[in-house]
Design an enzyme around this catalytic site. Structure first.
Site, short mmCIF file in Angstrom:
data_model
loop_
_atom_site.label_atom_id
_atom_site.label_comp_id
_atom_site.label_asym_id
_atom_site.label_seq_id
_atom_site.Cartn_x
_atom_site.Cartn_y
_atom_site.Cartn_z
N ASP A 28 0.85 -1.19 0.00
CA ASP A 28 0.00 0.00 0.00
C ASP A 28 0.89 1.24 0.00
O ASP A 28 1.90 1.30 0.71
CB ASP A 28 -0.93 -0.01 1.23
CG ASP A 28 -2.09 0.93 1.07
OD1 ASP A 28 -3.23 0.48 0.94
OD2 ASP A 28 -1.84 2.18 1.07
N ASN A 85 -12.85 -3.05 2.48
CA ASN A 85 -13.73 -1.90 2.62
C ASN A 85 -14.72 -1.89 1.46
O ASN A 85 -14.33 -2.08 0.31
CB ASN A 85 -12.91 -0.61 2.62
CG ASN A 85 -11.98 -0.51 3.82
OD1 ASN A 85 -12.31 -0.98 4.90
ND2 ASN A 85 -10.82 0.09 3.62
N VAL A 94 -10.94 3.16 -3.64
CA VAL A 94 -10.57 2.71 -4.99
C VAL A 94 -11.59 1.66 -5.44
O VAL A 94 -11.70 0.60 -4.81
CB VAL A 94 -9.14 2.12 -5.02
CG1 VAL A 94 -8.81 1.59 -6.41
CG2 VAL A 94 -8.11 3.16 -4.59
N HIS A 98 -10.25 -5.09 -3.45
CA HIS A 98 -8.91 -5.37 -2.94
C HIS A 98 -9.01 -5.80 -1.49
O HIS A 98 -9.86 -5.32 -0.73
CB HIS A 98 -8.00 -4.14 -3.07
CG HIS A 98 -8.60 -2.87 -2.59
ND1 HIS A 98 -9.54 -2.18 -3.32
CD2 HIS A 98 -8.43 -2.17 -1.44
CE1 HIS A 98 -9.90 -1.09 -2.65
NE2 HIS A 98 -9.24 -1.07 -1.50
N ILE A 99 -8.14 -6.71 -1.12
CA ILE A 99 -8.04 -7.17 0.26
C ILE A 99 -6.83 -6.47 0.88
O ILE A 99 -5.72 -6.58 0.36
CB ILE A 99 -7.84 -8.70 0.31
CG1 ILE A 99 -9.04 -9.42 -0.29
CG2 ILE A 99 -7.60 -9.15 1.75
CD1 ILE A 99 -8.84 -10.93 -0.40
N HIS A 100 -7.07 -5.75 1.98
CA HIS A 100 -5.95 -5.19 2.75
C HIS A 100 -5.41 -6.28 3.68
O HIS A 100 -6.20 -6.97 4.34
CB HIS A 100 -6.41 -4.04 3.65
CG HIS A 100 -6.87 -2.81 2.96
ND1 HIS A 100 -6.08 -1.70 2.79
CD2 HIS A 100 -8.07 -2.49 2.39
CE1 HIS A 100 -6.75 -0.75 2.17
NE2 HIS A 100 -7.97 -1.20 1.92
P1 AMP Z 1 -9.70 1.50 0.15
O1 AMP Z 1 -9.75 2.78 0.93
O2 AMP Z 1 -10.11 0.30 0.92
O3 AMP Z 1 -10.40 1.63 -1.17
O4 AMP Z 1 -8.15 1.23 -0.11
C1 AMP Z 1 -7.46 1.77 -1.18
C2 AMP Z 1 -6.02 1.69 -0.81
O5 AMP Z 1 -5.24 1.85 -1.99
C3 AMP Z 1 -5.55 2.76 0.19
O6 AMP Z 1 -5.04 2.13 1.37
C4 AMP Z 1 -4.49 3.52 -0.58
O7 AMP Z 1 -3.42 3.95 0.23
C5 AMP Z 1 -4.06 2.51 -1.62
N1 AMP Z 1 -3.49 3.06 -2.83
C6 AMP Z 1 -3.98 4.07 -3.57
N2 AMP Z 1 -3.20 4.30 -4.64
C7 AMP Z 1 -2.18 3.40 -4.57
C8 AMP Z 1 -1.04 3.13 -5.37
N3 AMP Z 1 -0.78 3.84 -6.49
N4 AMP Z 1 -0.22 2.14 -4.99
C9 AMP Z 1 -0.45 1.42 -3.87
N5 AMP Z 1 -1.52 1.62 -3.07
C10 AMP Z 1 -2.37 2.61 -3.41
#
Ligand code: AMP
Length: 112
Positions: A28, A85, A94, A98-100
């Site tokens: 991330d 999320n 985003v 995606h899985i954090h």
């Molecule tokens: P969410 O808020 O669950 O949609 O998570 C989106 C995640 O994507 C966030 O934790 C951001 O920090 C991460 N993110 C956004 N742009 C990038 C990128 N270019 N490379 C890596 N992570 C990213």
């Protein structure tokens, strides 16, 4: 193309730490823990709320990939948290599923 499709296609740089046929794992950009990476399907499902029964196998693959990459990152014994999320109240920013995976420090509950 979504942001994460561009990362999977190497059109945007990211620190990719693992990859399978259908998924990619990368760090991330704004880590919330000492280890924080995302596991993302190469084929875009916007969010878990839009997944259907036809996505079941892929969803299982993503969870297994999250666990194997967590072990690769040294989190297998200490533990880690998996988060998805979904939508505005869920904190999604985003629109590509995606899985954090977060680890390397104790997590609090509830997350707030
Ligand atoms: P969410 O808020 O669950 O949609 O998570 C989106 C995640 O994507 C966030 O934790 C951001 O920090 C991460 N993110 C956004 N742009 C990038 C990128 N270019 N490379 C890596 N992570 C990213």
């Amino acid at each position: 193309m979504t942001l994460f499709e561009k990362i999977a296609a190497r059109k945007i740089p990211a620190e990719i730490i693992a990859e399978g046929t259908e998924w990619i794992a990368f760090r991330d950009i704004a880590p919330q823990a000492p280890v924080h990476f995302l596991v993302v399907p190469k084929h875009c499902i916007p969010r878990i709320n839009e997944a259907t029964a036809s996505d079941a196998e892929l969803l299982g693959t993503l969870l297994a990939a999250a666990a194997s990459t967590a072990r690769q990152e040294g989190l297998g014994d200490s533990g880690y948290r998996i988060v998805i999320n979904n939508g505005t109240d869920g904190g999604e920013t985003v629109p590509h599923l995606h899985i954090h995976v977060l680890g390397g420090r104790p997590m609090k509950w509830p997350p707030g």
